[in-house]
Design an enzyme around this catalytic site. Structure first.
Site, PDB file in Angstrom:
ATOM      1  N   ASP A 196       0.861  -1.166   0.000  1.00  0.00           N
ATOM      2  CA  ASP A 196       0.000   0.000   0.000  1.00  0.00           C
ATOM      3  C   ASP A 196       0.911   1.234   0.000  1.00  0.00           C
ATOM      4  OD1 ASP A 196      -2.266   1.654   0.337  1.00  0.00           O
ATOM      5  OD2 ASP A 196      -2.042   1.587   2.512  1.00  0.00           O
ATOM      6  N   ASP A 227      -0.280   4.895   1.105  1.00  0.00           N
ATOM      7  CA  ASP A 227      -0.585   5.846   2.176  1.00  0.00           C
ATOM      8  C   ASP A 227      -0.502   5.167   3.536  1.00  0.00           C
ATOM      9  OD1 ASP A 227      -1.300   8.212   0.538  1.00  0.00           O
ATOM     10  OD2 ASP A 227      -2.855   6.875  -0.209  1.00  0.00           O
ATOM     11  N   ASP A 240      -1.520  -0.925   6.175  1.00  0.00           N
ATOM     12  CA  ASP A 240      -1.612  -0.280   7.488  1.00  0.00           C
ATOM     13  C   ASP A 240      -3.032  -0.252   8.029  1.00  0.00           C
ATOM     14  OD1 ASP A 240      -2.534   3.059   7.193  1.00  0.00           O
ATOM     15  OD2 ASP A 240      -2.235   1.802   5.423  1.00  0.00           O
TER      16      ASP A 240
END
Length: 220
Positions: A10, A12, A169
């Site tokens: 990922d 961000d 995250d």
């Protein structure tokens, strides 16, 4: 367990420290627009693309809330912060990417953010060239937590999901990758995993600094 050969990241909150910036923009815009429970809504939308964020807000707040104006305001605030302060890399990013390259892993990106933004931000951060393929949220109707973006990312690599690991995250990201059949490594940023998410994880790390040692120990 089949050895993992590909790691999909990922962006961000994993590669770039953007989730904290997004939280600041939602806090400011939430106050301006008197949005109830803005923090709960923000947490629910982490990992979603713009289309799914819009659908979530429209469903939660109804037709009286100016969703388009709110989203435009958060975007403007984000660009202002990006321009004035920059977007730093998360801790351990370069070391992890260098390790994966050295060990002959294939590296790709699966982000809910739109392609032009992803390219701009990764290039400014100096990490764009590490990624073999980049799959973005504007390529799918529904992004995370739907599996579509990870299935498309695996397709871009001509790879079976079971040969891939996702580094995420957010709970939405973990649900997306797990539903697509990838092994899931969580590096929590804004939201800690609850028991349901923990049960889906291959590993949970405090930062990307731990990724090389995790793979040395668990991917043989």
């Amino acid at each position: 367990m089949k050895k993992i050969e590909i790691v999909l990241f990922d962006m961000d909150g994993i590669i770039l420290d953007t989730e904290a910036v997004c939280r600041r923009t939602w806090s400011s815009a939430g106050t301006e627009y008197r949005m109830p429970e803005w923090e709960e809504s923000f947490n629910a939308c982490i990992g979603c693309n713009k289309n799914d964020t819009r659908l979530f807000l429209e469903k939660k707040y109804g037709g009286d809330f100016p969703v388009s104006e709110f989203m435009q305001r958060t975007s403007a605030l984000f660009h202002q912060i990006e321009k004035n302060e920059g977007l730093p890399l998360m801790k351990g990013v370069i070391a992890s990417l260098e390790y994966l390259q050295q060990e002959k892993y294939r590296i790709a990106l699966a982000s809910s953010t739109r392609r032009p933004v992803v390219e701009r931000q990764l290039k400014r951060a100096g990490v764009f060239d590490y990624f073999e393929t980049i799959t973005t949220g504007d390529l799918v109707e529904h992004s995370k937590p739907a599996p579509d973006i990870y299935l498309l990312a695996c397709e871009s690599l001509s790879a079976a999901p079971e040969n891939c690991a996702a580094v995420e995250d957010s709970p939405n990201g973990i649900l997306s990758a797990c539903s697509a059949g990838l092994k899931c490594i969580m590096v929590p940023d804004q939201v800690r995993p609850d028991p349901r998410i923990k049960a889906l994880l291959w590993g949970c790390l405090e930062s990307l600094e731990q990724l090389p040692d995790f793979l040395k120990s668990n991917n043989r």
